[in-house]
Design a protein around this motif. Structure first.
Motif, PDB file in Angstrom:
ATOM      1  N   THR A  19       0.944  -1.122  -0.224  1.00 47.58           N
ATOM      2  CA  THR A  19      -0.056   0.059   0.076  1.00 47.58           C
ATOM      3  C   THR A  19       0.708   1.316   0.183  1.00 47.58           C
ATOM      4  O   THR A  19       0.473   2.332  -0.828  1.00 47.58           O
TER       5      THR A  19
ATOM      6  N   ALA B 297       2.360   1.369  -3.164  1.00 43.38           N
ATOM      7  CA  ALA B 297       1.477   2.084  -4.421  1.00 43.38           C
ATOM      8  C   ALA B 297       1.078   3.581  -4.309  1.00 43.38           C
ATOM      9  O   ALA B 297       1.060   4.087  -5.208  1.00 43.38           O
TER      10      ALA B 297
ATOM     11  N   LYS C 134       1.756   6.142  -7.214  1.00 40.72           N
ATOM     12  CA  LYS C 134       0.568   6.893  -7.770  1.00 40.72           C
ATOM     13  C   LYS C 134       0.992   8.190  -8.142  1.00 40.72           C
ATOM     14  O   LYS C 134       0.397   8.469  -9.214  1.00 40.72           O
TER      15      LYS C 134
ATOM     16  N   THR D 247      -6.379  -3.775 -14.085  1.00 42.21           N
ATOM     17  CA  THR D 247      -5.749  -4.356 -13.550  1.00 42.21           C
ATOM     18  C   THR D 247      -5.169  -5.289 -14.580  1.00 42.21           C
ATOM     19  O   THR D 247      -5.864  -6.130 -15.138  1.00 42.21           O
TER      20      THR D 247
ATOM     21  N   PRO E 267      -5.588  -2.437  -6.499  1.00 43.06           N
ATOM     22  CA  PRO E 267      -4.001  -2.695  -5.975  1.00 43.06           C
ATOM     23  C   PRO E 267      -4.297  -3.904  -4.992  1.00 43.06           C
ATOM     24  O   PRO E 267      -5.228  -4.521  -4.604  1.00 43.06           O
TER      25      PRO E 267
ATOM     26  N   THR F 212       3.609  -6.526  -6.626  1.00 45.60           N
ATOM     27  CA  THR F 212       2.386  -6.082  -6.533  1.00 45.60           C
ATOM     28  C   THR F 212       2.713  -4.623  -7.142  1.00 45.60           C
ATOM     29  O   THR F 212       3.764  -3.844  -6.758  1.00 45.60           O
ATOM     30  N   ASP F 213       1.403  -3.867  -7.687  1.00 50.31           N
ATOM     31  CA  ASP F 213       1.180  -2.525  -7.404  1.00 50.31           C
ATOM     32  C   ASP F 213       2.594  -1.636  -8.271  1.00 50.31           C
ATOM     33  O   ASP F 213       3.030  -0.959  -7.936  1.00 50.31           O
TER      34      ASP F 213
ATOM     35  N   MET G  90       2.478   0.788 -10.725  1.00 48.24           N
ATOM     36  CA  MET G  90       1.536   1.640 -11.115  1.00 48.24           C
ATOM     37  C   MET G  90       1.548   2.271 -12.473  1.00 48.24           C
ATOM     38  O   MET G  90       2.634   2.367 -13.072  1.00 48.24           O
TER      39      MET G  90
ATOM     40  N   VAL H 141      -3.070  -0.712 -12.915  1.00 46.11           N
ATOM     41  CA  VAL H 141      -1.992  -1.254 -12.277  1.00 46.11           C
ATOM     42  C   VAL H 141      -1.580  -2.750 -12.669  1.00 46.11           C
ATOM     43  O   VAL H 141      -2.375  -3.366 -13.362  1.00 46.11           O
TER      44      VAL H 141
ATOM     45  N   HIS I 203       0.095  -6.194 -11.748  1.00 49.96           N
ATOM     46  CA  HIS I 203       0.643  -7.309 -10.804  1.00 49.96           C
ATOM     47  C   HIS I 203       1.387  -8.424 -11.563  1.00 49.96           C
ATOM     48  O   HIS I 203       0.821  -9.078 -12.382  1.00 49.96           O
TER      49      HIS I 203
END
Length: 164
Positions: free
Chosen positions: A17, A20, A24, A63, A106, A143-144, A146, A151, A153
């Motif tokens: 997070t 992310a 962003k 995604t 996300p 992950t993430d 951006m 997004v 993954h």
């Protein structure tokens, strides 16, 4: 037990997070441009062969569960070459669409889901020992990533849609 599981998930999700939120602010490329910059060469070649560059460069949000080049290498010998032929475009497009969700999801939200509806069917999601698994076999390895329109993954195996 449920609180312990949520706490464990929070430990897994928190760094993603934070990452992310950082990305962003700095995402300046769309999904396709990001995939090119990250050297997802096989995926980009497949997206081009499938005629999906314009779509995945569009507004989104998307995604994308993006297989690495190594993931494509796990396909049976000759499969990729066959899929990239113009006469197999429909099959290629179905496989590619099975990697795309028409929403920005996300990592913090992915781990809360049991399934995701892709453009070509449902993918199951499970967290096993802190690792997100898709369809019981496909591991999310990053992950993430951006992009301006969604997004990415990163996954270690190509997802294949269920046979009809």
């Amino acid at each position: 037990m449920k609180k312990l599981m949520l706490a464990a998930l929070a430990l897994f999700v928190l760094p993603a997070t934070v990452q992310a939120d950082h990305h962003k602010e700095t995402a300046k490329k769309n999904i396709v441009e990001t995939a090119v910059a990250a050297k997802f060469n096989t995926l980009v070649a497949a997206v081009e062969a499938g005629g999906l560059v314009e779509t995945l460069s569009g507004e989104g949000p998307f995604t994308v569960f993006a297989p690495t080049d190594e993931a494509f290498g796990k396909l049976p010998k000759g499969t990729l070459e066959t899929l990239l032929k113009p006469e197999n475009k429909d099959q290629l497009v179905q496989i590619l669409k099975y990697h795309v969700v028409a929403a920005k999801v996300p990592a913090a939200k992915v781990v809360e889901l049991k399934k995701a509806d892709t453009l070509a069917g449902e993918v199951t999601i499970e967290v096993k020992d802190g690792t997100v698994m898709l369809n019981d076999k496909v591991k999310v390895v990053k992950t993430d990533v951006m992009a301006t329109n969604g997004v990415i993954h990163v996954i270690d195996t190509v997802l294949l849609p269920p046979s009809k």
